[in-house]
Enzyme design. Structure first.
Site, short mmCIF file in Angstrom:
data_model
loop_
_atom_site.label_atom_id
_atom_site.label_comp_id
_atom_site.label_asym_id
_atom_site.label_seq_id
_atom_site.Cartn_x
_atom_site.Cartn_y
_atom_site.Cartn_z
N LYS A 292 -74.27 85.90 21.96
CA LYS A 292 -74.82 86.75 23.00
C LYS A 292 -73.75 87.01 24.05
O LYS A 292 -73.08 86.09 24.51
CB LYS A 292 -76.04 86.07 23.64
CG LYS A 292 -76.81 86.96 24.60
CD LYS A 292 -78.09 86.29 25.07
CE LYS A 292 -78.87 87.20 26.01
NZ LYS A 292 -80.12 86.59 26.49
N GLU A 381 -96.67 81.64 24.26
CA GLU A 381 -97.63 81.66 25.35
C GLU A 381 -98.96 81.01 24.98
O GLU A 381 -99.58 80.31 25.79
CB GLU A 381 -97.88 83.11 25.80
CG GLU A 381 -96.69 83.79 26.44
CD GLU A 381 -95.76 84.45 25.43
OE1 GLU A 381 -94.75 85.06 25.86
OE2 GLU A 381 -96.04 84.37 24.21
N ARG A 409 -101.07 87.75 25.99
CA ARG A 409 -100.91 87.28 24.62
C ARG A 409 -101.68 85.98 24.38
O ARG A 409 -101.86 85.58 23.24
CB ARG A 409 -99.42 87.06 24.33
CG ARG A 409 -98.53 88.18 24.84
CD ARG A 409 -97.10 88.03 24.40
NE ARG A 409 -96.88 88.74 23.16
CZ ARG A 409 -95.81 88.63 22.39
NH1 ARG A 409 -94.85 87.79 22.73
NH2 ARG A 409 -95.69 89.32 21.29
#
Length: 643
Positions: A292, A381, A409
């Protein structure tokens, strides 16, 4: 469009690529230069215009290889989350408008099916790509479109959610033509956590297996019949996995043929591998290793900071910061992060839970000081909510911190695992209301509405930092025995001196900010400060509305509402949330149930999808900034005079 957007010049090859067909005209030997120019274009643009940074730099080579090999948009590329899709956007006709990325009236910062035919699926939240691509693949198979390829590009951070495993479990028995590309960089926004991270490391570092597999491929490559090569490679590859590592067959156990890991920054290798995989039907997974922030040294070294750094000097790496000669109010998230530590120091039962957002919600402070009492569960979540419920059954006071739009969610868990059992889990919903540049997928528009309709739930929102502290303190007291939802916006509050002593609030009790005549303004949360400004504006026009900060949407302060209804003929409600079913609706329901008939104006997020822009731009467009509130009062005042 905003005047500060700066258009960036592209390199000699990239400037000639207006769509993937232009890319395909180049020789394979030119692709590395395209990658270099694309990476520089992203650096140049994000440094002066802002946006997500590290994720797109990490998939430059993959973006080029995908559009070079596949016949997009006929072949479908489904990007997960979308943070990493900048290269994809630039290569698919949006290079010359890329400077408008995430700006009011400009292109979206995420793939958007309404923006381009190359964006096969709209995203913003993580972990949806495999399910969506599989749905497309099954549809193609049903319609006889056997030529079409379907590719899901998902990060290892997004793999920690449950949805990808549900999708892979289905894909493995579907025989659909779907390719999952696992972009493994050991990061989401913060470093990844959990057993999956260790598992992927085990695969990547299994040198014995990787060398044997490569030797097999080289040997089979000398055989004359491609079909026989593929068949034998599959059989031998599976045997090698079982021989060398008991853990290296998770994906194949789910029915996906596993390939990799390979270097995700070797564009030539990626092109060759993707072309080979094109000839292999059915569900398969390619594991690539990337970095990244690749190509920008500072972003490689501090990947969390450079996920979305804001504006910066691309040469020095100095990130632009707002300079003020007076003390600045803190961000609400930091008030939460510091206050929970104070509460935990006084109450040994306090714990903090977050799903992969320790930096975003500032639970990172508690994780550093009290690592055994603050937990990052990864992008999960649903697990975060039910884990919190389990802790609450044992007497723990759990602050479950989730962005408002992400909480959607886990809605079933809020109802089934928390509310029905009446467990005192404390939900701290960050990013409540419009959030700005992230746009429609991230606006916290619905939490006031979706929380207030749940039995046993207490729902509140602070007008300022002191009120947030009071609400957090009240929520963790022993006498607070119900689920408790506190929502607050992204960004700064209004109190530079915010470390006030915490006080117990009476649950369901509002307060009067300003007394007035004829018209009452009722607000919930931070937008109460907009109403204060509106009242100041109106005072010069000989209009003096009253202003009440209701604090709680559920339970409502019915005594205060009776007082307001008897005194005022006109009421304006203001919320940074949907007007359908939200705070204004709750007030209207009370008025109807008690046979009051005030003239009402409900201000908030309208019943439509609100796109991206600065919060102040969106507040204005939705009509509930200070100017909009003042105009609503003027309108009601005029109607009063007419009647």
């Amino acid at each position: 469009m905003s005047t500060y957007m700066e258009k960036i010049s592209a390199g000699p090859l990239l400037s000639q690529i207006n769509n993937p067909d232009d890319l395909k005209k180049l020789n394979k030997s030119d692709l590395q230069q395209v990658c270099n120019e694309l990476r520089q274009f992203i650096i140049d643009s994000v440094s002066v215009n802002g946006g997500h940074f590290g994720a797109s730099l990490g998939v430059v080579e993959l973006s080029v290889a995908l559009h070079y090999v596949f016949n997009t948009p006929d072949d479908k590329l489904v990007w997960d989350v979308g943070h990493q899709a900048y290269g994809h956007k630039i290569l698919t006709g949006r290079r010359d408008v890329f400077h408008t990325n995430r700006r009011y009236g400009g292109i979206s910062g995420f793939p958007n099916i309404h923006e381009s035919e190359y964006d096969a699926f709209g995203v913003g939240h993580s972990s949806t790509s495999i399910s969506a691509a599989l749905g497309m693949a099954i549809a193609s198979k049903y319609k006889g479109e056997t030529h079409r390829h379907h590719v899901a590009i998902i990060g290892d951070g997004a793999m920690t959610a449950g949805l990808p495993f549900e999708a892979m479990n289905h894909a493995g028995v579907s025989n659909a033509n779907v390719l999952v590309i696992l972009n493994d960089n050991n990061m989401s926004i913060d470093p990844n956590v959990g057993a999956l991270k260790e598992y992927l490391t085990d695969i990547t570092t299994s040198h014995t297996y990787n060398k044997l597999r490569d030797d097999v491929w080289k040997l089979l490559g000398k055989l004359p019949y491609p079909e026989f090569q593929r068949e034998m490679a599959g059989k031998l590859g599976s045997s090698l996995k079982g021989m060398v590592s008991k853990q290296s067959n998770l994906f194949e156990a789910l029915g996906l043929r596993y390939f990799g890991p390979i270097d995700g920054h070797n564009v030539t290798k990626l092109v060759e591998t993707l072309k080979d995989l094109n000839d292999i039907p059915g569900p398969k997974l390619l594991h690539i290793k990337t970095v990244k922030g690749k190509g920008y040294e500072l972003a490689e070294k501090d990947q969390t900071l450079w996920h979305a750094p804001g504006l910066f000097d691309k040469v020095t790496g100095k990130i632009a910061k707002k300079i003020s000669s007076v003390p600045e109010p803190p961000k609400y998230q930091d008030v939460f992060g510091r206050t929970i530590i104070e509460l935990a120091e006084a109450n040994p039962l306090v714990m903090g839970i977050t799903p992969a957002m320790p930096s975003g919600c500032s639970l990172k402070f508690m994780m550093e000081e009290m690592p055994d009492r603050a937990i990052d569960v990864g992008i999960a979540e649903q697990h975060a909510v039910t884990l919190s419920a389990g802790l609450a059954t044992q007497g723990m006071k759990v602050f479950c911190n989730i962005y408002s739009s992400f909480m959607q969610r886990a809605y079933d868990m809020v109802i089934h695992d928390v509310a029905i059992q009446d467990l005192p889990v404390i939900f701290c919903l960050d990013r409540g209301g419009v959030v700005g540049d992230d746009g429609a997928t991230h606006h916290g528009a619905y939490d006031l509405a979706y929380m207030r309709c749940i039995p046993n739930m207490i729902v509140c929102a602070p007008m300022n930092e002191a009120e947030l502290r009071h609400m957090m303190y009240t929520a963790q007291l022993p006498e607070t025995i119900h689920p408790f939802s506190i929502r607050y916006p992204r960004g700064q509050g209004v109190m530079p001196e915010w470390r006030v002593p915490m006080e117990r609030l009476e649950i369901g009790k509002g307060r009067m900010i300003q007394d007035g005549e004829d018209i009452a303004i009722l607000t919930i949360g931070h937008v109460g400060n907009f109403a204060v400004s509106a009242c100041r504006m109106l005072s010069t026009e000989d209009l003096r509305p009253a202003h009440y900060d209701m604090r709680f949407v559920k339970p409502l302060d019915e005594a205060l509402l009776h007082e307001i209804a008897r005194k005022f003929k006109c009421i304006v409600t203001v919320e940074d949330g949907t007007v359908k079913g939200g705070f204004g609706s709750a007030v209207a329901e009370f008025m109807a149930e008690n046979n009051y008939h005030p003239q009402m104006r409900m201000l908030g997020i309208p019943d439509k999808v609100v796109e991206h822009g600065k919060p102040e731009e969106l507040h204005r467009d939705c009509g509930y900034d200070a100017t909009g509130i003042a105009q609503a009062v003027r309108t009601l005042a005029t109607l009063q005079l007419i009647s």
